[in-house]
Scaffold this active site. Structure first.
Site, PDB file in Angstrom:
ATOM      1  N   HIS A   1     -10.668 -22.736  18.378  1.00  0.00           N
ATOM      2  CA  HIS A   1     -10.933 -21.314  18.219  1.00  0.00           C
ATOM      3  C   HIS A   1     -10.367 -20.767  16.904  1.00  0.00           C
ATOM      4  CE1 HIS A   1     -11.366 -17.145  19.069  1.00  0.00           C
ATOM      5  NE2 HIS A   1     -11.680 -17.333  20.319  1.00  0.00           N
ATOM      6  N   CYS A   2      -9.435 -21.509  16.267  1.00  0.00           N
ATOM      7  CA  CYS A   2      -8.688 -20.887  15.164  1.00  0.00           C
ATOM      8  C   CYS A   2      -9.052 -21.409  13.777  1.00  0.00           C
ATOM      9  CB  CYS A   2      -7.192 -21.093  15.394  1.00  0.00           C
ATOM     10  SG  CYS A   2      -6.620 -20.329  16.908  1.00  0.00           S
ATOM     11  N   ILE A   3      -8.772 -22.693  13.525  1.00  0.00           N
ATOM     12  CA  ILE A   3      -8.806 -23.202  12.149  1.00  0.00           C
ATOM     13  C   ILE A   3     -10.192 -23.082  11.491  1.00  0.00           C
ATOM     14  CG2 ILE A   3      -8.064 -25.126  10.659  1.00  0.00           C
ATOM     15  CD1 ILE A   3      -5.794 -24.158  12.390  1.00  0.00           C
TER      16      ILE A   3
END
Ligand SMILES: NC(=O)c1ccc[n+]([C@@H]2O[C@H](COP(=O)([O-])OP(=O)(O)OC[C@H]3O[C@@H](n4cnc5c(N)ncnc54)[C@H](O)[C@@H]3O)[C@@H](O)[C@H]2O)c1
Length: 442
Positions: free
Chosen positions: A275-277
């Protein structure tokens, strides 16, 4: 309008009397709700997803690395309840927002979840409430997006209600760190807002780190994730150069890791996931355009990482060619669709792009993943696939096995004995011992 007293709320937080409302009971919100409930706070969880609400209230878990027992425990304590009735938000003294912040199709920040949540809170906001945004986002969001949406209620931030940003730092599946043991950065709109944030999180995490503003806290989270994104791009590039030079990048990283200062290992792979990088860096890139500053470094890292699935397919084509086969018409068994090992999360997983590319090339694809029994539809892909058992028969039936995720709970010995060709993007095969299969690093 009477000035709300931060002191009253501070005292309620210190006495564990303040009700903590958590909006979004996903990977971030659920563990946070558990921590506040365990610390003795009354907790109200909010989610649009009725299935999650029902599960929390029934004491059932739904995220692999959060044990069922932890959810059972908070439902037994009776101080944690979930609901999808957002009118109950007025009962919360502190409201923490943990809703998604994805990218749109055009790869721009999708602020719709934050905006709709802030608008919902504004309907019931009352003097003295403390609102914290945790969703990862670009610097300025708390002041420029959340604050005006809340102030549409007629109440004023910093005077009638309090506002802060505190980024989440979950590392799902990491046994060394949990919500409680990861220090938390906090930035308040005013000194009172900051004091409240320090008290609230100080009650459940090992340490809080205060910064001067919500913007600095938002930027801190982006720096952390951009740092990872860029370093992963670097090793992905080095992997390709070293491969041509006949050098094993994994061996090189292992050796470099022995340097006791000034080096931190990052590992190559089939592309970015989670979900982030793959997402967060582009929140900054988008915002930077407003200041006419090009973010070339971030864009370049994005380009390299996004191209990795194509590189992997190129290596697979090359390996099949060596066996006088074309990818068109070949059967490929994909090992792992989760974005990283030992988690049940396949959001933004490079495996989804690999399946797309394999099909575009005319291959037939099956997958095995012990954590993902079937592939749920995502915003971009709707594959109707279920995990195949990992047996000698499934391995032998494949023209090549493509390892995209190196889950610990996979018999790599069996893979090496039964597969014809193994394309290994994660350096998983050394764990299988001697192999009959042709092993290709990719
Ligand atoms: N997953 C991680 O490891 C991680 C780590 C750090 C930061 N974050 C950030 O935290 C935020 C949340 O991520 P996540 O992984 O928990 O997402 P998630 O998809 O697991 O959970 C979000 C939850 O919010 C609910 N939701 C969506 N819109 C809602 C609304 N309007 N009102 C109430 N509930 C709503 C969804 O049903 C879902 O249950 C994101 O900004 C993400 O970038 C995630």
């Amino acid at each position: 309008m009477a000035k709300a007293s931060a002191q009253d709320l501070l005292a309620r937080i210190q006495n564990r009397k303040a009700t903590v409302g958590i909006i979004g009971l996903g990977y971030v919100g659920l563990p946070l709700a558990i921590e506040f409930a365990k610390a003795g706070f009354p907790v109200l969880g909010f989610d649009l997803d009725e299935a999650k609400v029902k599960k929390v209230n029934a004491g059932k878990g739904y995220i692999k690395h959060i044990p069922d027992e932890a959810v059972r425990e908070i439902s037994r304590r009776k101080n944690c309840r979930a609901t999808s009735d957002f009118r109950e938000l007025s009962k919360a003294d502190c409201v923490i927002i943990c809703v998604p912040t994805p990218l749109t199709k055009q790869r721009e920040p999708d602020m719709s979840y934050i905006v709709s949540t802030a608008t919902t809170i504004a309907r019931t906001i009352r003097p003295g409430q403390f609102i914290v945004l945790e969703s990862t986002t670009y610097p300025g969001t708390t002041r420029e997006v959340v604050q005006p949406a809340l102030e549409a209620s007629g109440l004023k931030a910093g005077r009638d209600f309090f506002l802060a940003f505190s980024p989440e730092r979950e590392d799902p599946g990491n046994p060394k760190f949990s919500t409680r043991t990861i220090p938390k950065v906090v930035g308040g709109l005013t000194p009172s807002c900051l004091s409240l944030a320090e008290a609230l999180y100080g009650a459940v995490v090992v340490k809080t780190i205060s910064v001067s503003s919500p913007d600095a806290a938002e930027a801190t989270k982006l720096l952390e994730n951009i740092f990872r994104c860029i370093n992963i791009a670097l090793v992905n590039e080095l992997k390709q150069v070293f491969e041509r030079m006949g050098i094993d990048v994994w061996e090189v990283i292992e050796a470099a890791k022995s340097k006791p200062f000034g080096f931190m290992p990052f590992y190559p792979g089939p592309g970015l996931g989670g979900h982030c990088i793959p997402i967060d860096p582009f929140y900054l890139t988008w915002k930077a355009r407003e200041y006419e500053i090009p973010t070339r470094f971030i864009e370049l890292a994005g380009e390299i990482n996004t191209a990795m699935p194509d590189y992997v397919i190129g290596r697979l084509v090359h390996a099949l060619n060596g066996a006088k086969k074309s990818l068109n018409g070949s059967k490929i068994l994909l090992l792992g669709v989760a974005y990283k090992k030992n988690v049940d999360d396949m959001r933004e997983s490079p495996s989804l792009r690999l399946i797309e590319l394999l099909r575009e090339h005319g291959a037939s694809v099956e997958y095995h993943d012990p954590f993902i029994p079937s592939l749920p539809p995502t915003r971009k892909y709707a594959y109707r696939m279920t995990s195949r058992p990992l047996t000698t028969a499934t391995l032998k039936a494949a023209d090549a096995v493509l390892i995209a995720t190196d889950h610990t709970d996979v018999d790599y010995g069996l893979v090496g004995r039964a597969a014809k060709i193994v394309i290994d993007t994660r350096n998983a095969m050394p764990r299988g011992g001697r192999a009959k299969a042709k092993i290709v690093r990719a």
